[in-house]
Design an enzyme around this catalytic site. Structure first.
Site, PDB file in Angstrom:
ATOM      1  N   ARG A  70      60.119  19.705  -3.799  1.00  0.00           N
ATOM      2  CA  ARG A  70      59.929  19.318  -2.387  1.00  0.00           C
ATOM      3  C   ARG A  70      58.661  18.475  -2.216  1.00  0.00           C
ATOM      4  NH1 ARG A  70      59.926  23.928   1.994  1.00  0.00           N
ATOM      5  NH2 ARG A  70      57.901  24.333   1.018  1.00  0.00           N
TER       6      ARG A  70
ATOM      7  N   ARG B 190      38.273   3.920   7.910  1.00  0.00           N
ATOM      8  CA  ARG B 190      39.301   4.240   8.895  1.00  0.00           C
ATOM      9  C   ARG B 190      40.096   3.009   9.324  1.00  0.00           C
ATOM     10  NH1 ARG B 190      40.287   4.795  14.365  1.00  0.00           N
ATOM     11  NH2 ARG B 190      41.651   6.527  14.877  1.00  0.00           N
TER      12      ARG B 190
ATOM     13  N   LYS C  44      56.902  17.836   4.536  1.00  0.00           N
ATOM     14  CA  LYS C  44      55.970  18.960   4.786  1.00  0.00           C
ATOM     15  C   LYS C  44      54.546  18.437   4.972  1.00  0.00           C
ATOM     16  CE  LYS C  44      55.238  23.726   3.165  1.00  0.00           C
ATOM     17  NZ  LYS C  44      55.435  24.387   4.438  1.00  0.00           N
TER      18      LYS C  44
ATOM     19  N   GLU D   1      63.621  25.827  14.270  1.00  0.00           N
ATOM     20  CA  GLU D   1      63.090  26.798  13.294  1.00  0.00           C
ATOM     21  C   GLU D   1      61.907  27.521  13.913  1.00  0.00           C
ATOM     22  OE1 GLU D   1      61.613  24.649   9.814  1.00  0.00           O
ATOM     23  OE2 GLU D   1      61.050  22.962  11.095  1.00  0.00           O
TER      24      GLU D   1
HETATM   25  N1  PDD Z   1      55.543  27.385   5.946  1.00  0.00           N
HETATM   26  N2  PDD Z   1      59.727  25.816   8.381  1.00  0.00           N
HETATM   27  C1  PDD Z   1      58.429  25.502   8.576  1.00  0.00           C
HETATM   28  C2  PDD Z   1      58.077  24.703   9.781  1.00  0.00           C
HETATM   29  C3  PDD Z   1      57.449  25.950   7.665  1.00  0.00           C
HETATM   30  O1  PDD Z   1      56.155  25.624   7.863  1.00  0.00           O
HETATM   31  C4  PDD Z   1      57.839  26.737   6.548  1.00  0.00           C
HETATM   32  C5  PDD Z   1      56.855  27.229   5.530  1.00  0.00           C
HETATM   33  C6  PDD Z   1      59.206  27.029   6.391  1.00  0.00           C
HETATM   34  C7  PDD Z   1      59.722  27.827   5.230  1.00  0.00           C
HETATM   35  O2  PDD Z   1      59.673  27.079   4.038  1.00  0.00           O
HETATM   36  P1  PDD Z   1      59.487  27.802   2.624  1.00  0.00           P
HETATM   37  O3  PDD Z   1      60.573  28.787   2.517  1.00  0.00           O
HETATM   38  O4  PDD Z   1      59.607  26.699   1.660  1.00  0.00           O
HETATM   39  O5  PDD Z   1      58.120  28.461   2.657  1.00  0.00           O
HETATM   40  C8  PDD Z   1      60.119  26.546   7.324  1.00  0.00           C
HETATM   41  C9  PDD Z   1      54.527  27.775   4.995  1.00  0.00           C
HETATM   42  C10 PDD Z   1      54.774  29.112   4.381  1.00  0.00           C
HETATM   43  C11 PDD Z   1      53.159  27.670   5.635  1.00  0.00           C
HETATM   44  O6  PDD Z   1      52.973  26.687   6.352  1.00  0.00           O
HETATM   45  O7  PDD Z   1      52.293  28.517   5.417  1.00  0.00           O
END
Ligand code: PDD
Length: 284
Positions: free
Chosen positions: A52, A100, A148, A180
């Protein structure tokens, strides 16, 4: 206890770990991250997180500062140096330091930072026995939630909105359907069928989600990937969330309404058990 942190090739005590004020991660949230859990001193689904990360970097035209092999070695070194039995490894890559300017620098030198968080007994979290209470809030994040990125201000605001109402977390809603949770993927269970939103740009493609859905299908449970509403969730038999930091965590209240019996349900409990068992087995 002072942690040892990784910054751009060096392992240093946390109070010596520094990043420039000109880092684009600081100025533009121009960076991506991963959180990998550690159980029994071993990494859970490292290859999923590495894949990912590669995808997030690719979507933002960023280079990975190190190979996947080197990344694994850094994770392991930090787990070992900090004596992590159960906990998390946090990793962040930014586009690096540049004067910047909204345009990307011509020759970026990415910043790579990793640190650990110790969470003894995280697999036996008491919350798994009581379940979470969530509120619903509008999803006001940007449109590429499949990347992410470290733009986590709105999810932080969501957690605070939940706290202000005496709840544990928030589920975000867009065009009438749940996207989510603030930092997890959301699910409901209806007549034995597990329902969770389909993948797309609207949600993060959870690594835990992928593993849990595969295990559910292997166990002959029915899975439907489609949007659902808050009303449908409130009327469901069960609800739960998944993430690397909480694994499978039951949800027992949504906007004040009790879900099912108000106790964590059997499907969430079973998935949590199978997920923990199988991921411990495959941990590296
Ligand atoms: N967060 N959706 C969002 C918006 C997230 O930030 C996360 C994970 C998940 C779950 O993804 P995964 O199963 O790959 O952890 C779904 C992490 C844990 C965090 O920001 O701490």
């Amino acid at each position: 206890m002072m942690r040892i942190v990784y910054v751009n090739g060096d392992y240093v005590p946390e109070d010596e770990a520094k990043v420039s004020v000109f880092d684009r991660g600081f100025l533009f949230a121009d960076g991506v991250y991963e959180v990998t859990s550690v159980l029994g001193g071993k990494l859970i689904d490292f290859s999923g997180h590495a894949a990912r990360l590669r995808r997030s970097l690719g979507e933002l035209e960023m280079e990975s500062p190190v190979t996947e092999e080197a990344l694994l070695a850094i994770h392991r070194e930090l787990v070992s140096r900090n004596g992590i039995e159960d906990g998390l490894v946090y990793l962040q890559v930014t586009r690096g330091v540049a004067d910047r300017d909204f345009a990307y620098p011509a020759e970026p030198k990415p910043t790579l930072v990793l640190f650990t968080q110790s969470k003894p007994g995280m697999a036996d979290a008491p919350m798994a026995r009581t379940g979470l209470s969530v509120i619903s809030i509008p999803d006001r994040r940007w449109g590429r939630r499949d990347i992410k990125t470290v733009q986590l201000l709105y999810p932080s605001m969501g957690k605070m909105m939940a706290k202000a109402e005496g709840a544990d977390d928030a589920w975000m809603v867009e065009d009438g359907a749940v996207t989510e949770g603030t930092s997890n993927n959301a699910y409901i269970v209806r007549d034995g069928t597990i329902v969770t939103r389909q993948l797309g740009e609207e949600i993060l493609h959870g690594i835990t989600r992928k593993a849990v859905l595969a295990l559910a299908r292997e166990a002959q449970m029915k899975v439907e990937e489609r949007p659902f509403t808050i009303e449908e969730a409130q009327a469901a038999d069960e609800a739960f969330v998944t993430s690397a930091s909480t694994f499978v965590m039951p949800v027992v209240r949504i906007d004040g309404a009790t879900v099912g019996t108000g106790e964590p349900g059997p499907v969430a409990a079973r998935l949590r058990e199978i997920y923990l068992k199988e991921s411990r087995k495959a941990a590296i």
